[in-house]
Design a protein around this motif. Structure first.
Motif, mmCIF file in Angstrom:
data_model
loop_
_atom_site.group_PDB
_atom_site.id
_atom_site.type_symbol
_atom_site.label_atom_id
_atom_site.label_comp_id
_atom_site.label_asym_id
_atom_site.label_seq_id
_atom_site.Cartn_x
_atom_site.Cartn_y
_atom_site.Cartn_z
ATOM 1 N N UNK A 130 4.523 -14.704 7.620
ATOM 2 C CA UNK A 130 3.388 -13.788 7.600
ATOM 3 C C UNK A 130 3.507 -12.891 6.378
ATOM 4 N N UNK A 131 2.362 -12.410 5.897
ATOM 5 C CA UNK A 131 2.338 -11.424 4.835
ATOM 6 C C UNK A 131 1.573 -10.200 5.296
ATOM 7 N N UNK A 132 2.043 -9.014 4.927
ATOM 8 C CA UNK A 132 1.379 -7.762 5.285
ATOM 9 C C UNK A 132 1.319 -6.872 4.046
ATOM 10 N N UNK A 133 0.140 -6.311 3.817
ATOM 11 C CA UNK A 133 -0.078 -5.386 2.694
ATOM 12 C C UNK A 133 -0.544 -4.062 3.272
ATOM 13 N N UNK A 134 0.076 -2.958 2.860
ATOM 14 C CA UNK A 134 -0.340 -1.629 3.308
ATOM 15 C C UNK A 134 -0.516 -0.726 2.096
ATOM 16 N N UNK A 135 -1.509 0.184 2.200
ATOM 17 C CA UNK A 135 -1.791 1.122 1.110
ATOM 18 C C UNK A 135 -2.233 2.461 1.686
ATOM 19 N N UNK A 136 -1.319 3.438 1.707
ATOM 20 C CA UNK A 136 -1.725 4.782 2.130
ATOM 21 C C UNK A 136 -2.700 5.368 1.104
ATOM 22 N N UNK A 137 -3.556 6.310 1.502
ATOM 23 C CA UNK A 137 -4.484 6.893 0.542
ATOM 24 C C UNK A 137 -3.723 7.597 -0.595
ATOM 25 N N UNK A 138 -4.213 7.415 -1.804
ATOM 26 C CA UNK A 138 -3.655 8.058 -2.994
ATOM 27 C C UNK A 138 -2.149 7.845 -3.128
ATOM 28 N N UNK A 139 -1.716 6.643 -2.833
ATOM 29 C CA UNK A 139 -0.299 6.317 -2.938
ATOM 30 C C UNK A 139 -0.163 4.873 -3.398
ATOM 31 N N UNK A 140 1.051 4.441 -3.636
ATOM 32 C CA UNK A 140 1.304 3.071 -4.057
ATOM 33 C C UNK A 140 1.049 2.079 -2.928
ATOM 34 N N UNK A 141 0.897 0.836 -3.312
ATOM 35 C CA UNK A 141 0.684 -0.219 -2.321
ATOM 36 C C UNK A 141 1.980 -0.994 -2.132
ATOM 37 N N UNK A 142 2.126 -1.571 -0.971
ATOM 38 C CA UNK A 142 3.318 -2.363 -0.692
ATOM 39 C C UNK A 142 2.955 -3.656 -0.003
ATOM 40 N N UNK A 143 3.713 -4.701 -0.314
ATOM 41 C CA UNK A 143 3.499 -5.994 0.312
ATOM 42 C C UNK A 143 4.819 -6.478 0.897
ATOM 43 N N UNK A 144 4.746 -7.069 2.068
ATOM 44 C CA UNK A 144 5.922 -7.630 2.736
ATOM 45 C C UNK A 144 5.636 -9.060 3.137
ATOM 46 N N UNK A 145 6.658 -9.898 3.053
ATOM 47 C CA UNK A 145 6.632 -11.226 3.645
ATOM 48 C C UNK A 145 7.655 -11.229 4.763
ATOM 49 N N UNK A 146 7.272 -11.779 5.909
ATOM 50 C CA UNK A 146 8.174 -11.881 7.046
ATOM 51 C C UNK A 146 8.368 -13.346 7.395
ATOM 52 N N UNK A 147 9.611 -13.771 7.509
ATOM 53 C CA UNK A 147 9.937 -15.109 7.969
ATOM 54 C C UNK A 147 10.666 -14.991 9.287
ATOM 55 N N UNK A 148 10.183 -15.693 10.298
ATOM 56 C CA UNK A 148 10.748 -15.624 11.642
ATOM 57 C C UNK A 148 11.111 -17.044 12.061
ATOM 58 N N UNK A 149 12.326 -17.240 12.564
ATOM 59 C CA UNK A 149 12.719 -18.584 12.967
ATOM 60 C C UNK A 149 13.813 -18.590 14.012
ATOM 61 N N UNK A 164 2.819 -3.826 -4.555
ATOM 62 C CA UNK A 164 1.809 -4.822 -4.859
ATOM 63 C C UNK A 164 0.981 -5.145 -3.644
ATOM 64 N N UNK A 165 0.273 -6.265 -3.716
ATOM 65 C CA UNK A 165 -0.553 -6.698 -2.591
ATOM 66 C C UNK A 165 -0.273 -8.168 -2.302
ATOM 67 N N UNK A 166 -1.026 -8.752 -1.383
ATOM 68 C CA UNK A 166 -0.754 -10.124 -0.955
ATOM 69 C C UNK A 166 -0.818 -11.126 -2.113
ATOM 70 N N UNK A 167 -1.627 -10.839 -3.125
ATOM 71 C CA UNK A 167 -1.706 -11.736 -4.282
ATOM 72 C C UNK A 167 -0.393 -11.792 -5.053
ATOM 73 N N UNK A 168 0.446 -10.764 -4.924
ATOM 74 C CA UNK A 168 1.722 -10.701 -5.641
ATOM 75 C C UNK A 168 2.882 -11.318 -4.859
#
Length: 187
Positions: A130-149, A164-168
């Protein structure tokens, strides 16, 4: 009897060896290279984003990864009582990953968030990304990839994150990371 008790205590304290964990070289490539620390018994001091309530502190070990810049990672391995318990934990982790962006938005009004389901990965008893992108107002953006197995009684969660965002997100390389982790999980 005393020897038996010591052996049992040592086995309970460290049943998962470092051969069951990925290394920095298994993470998606980074121009600065990766540093790592672990495996360490228990969960990290900082709760794992999106999985604060799902990961059990007991029977867990983790390895932390970081670069010189803005990229970090984590692998958690949990030894469960049996394969059914492991499958239930995998189900809870998958649900938390799928709900992460929406849950985060509810807790952070005025922010933006997005997620993507990158599908399954073959190996051991299977994995999911899964990929998750979060961006608080007036702050930097962050992207995470999660692998579960899962492999038998063991469950792993791998978290890769950077600005970054999901494109990154390096989904192709991360798929290789999770595949490698699934191959090592039963060691």
């Amino acid at each position: 009897m005393a020897v038996s008790s010591v052996s049992t205590a040592q086995a309970a304290a460290d049943p998962i060896g470092e051969e069951a964990f990925i290394t920095g070289g298994d993470m998606p490539s980074h121009p600065d290279g990766w540093y790592s620390h672990g495996p360490v018994q228990g969960l990290p001091e900082v709760p794992v984003f999106c999985f604060e309530d799902e990961l059990p502190a007991e029977d867990s070990w983790h390895t932390s990864f970081w670069t010189e810049m803005d990229t970090s990672g984590l692998q958690v391995v949990v030894e469960t009582g049996d394969a059914a318990e492991a499958a239930a934990l995998v189900g809870a982790l998958n649900e938390a990953a799928a709900d992460c962006a929406a849950d985060w938005l509810r807790e952070n009004p005025g922010s933006t968030a997005a997620w993507d389901d990158y599908g399954t990965v073959e190996g051991a008893d299977g994995g999911h990304i899964y990929g998750v992108h979060v961006a608080p107002p007036e702050s930097g953006t962050g992207v995470s990839l999660f692998g579960i197995g899962q492999d038998g009684t063991r469950v792993t969660l791998i978290d890769w994150r950077q600005m970054g965002n999901l494109e990154h997100a390096p989904v192709g390389e991360f798929t290789t990371t999770l595949t490698t982790a699934l191959g090592k999980l039963g060691a």
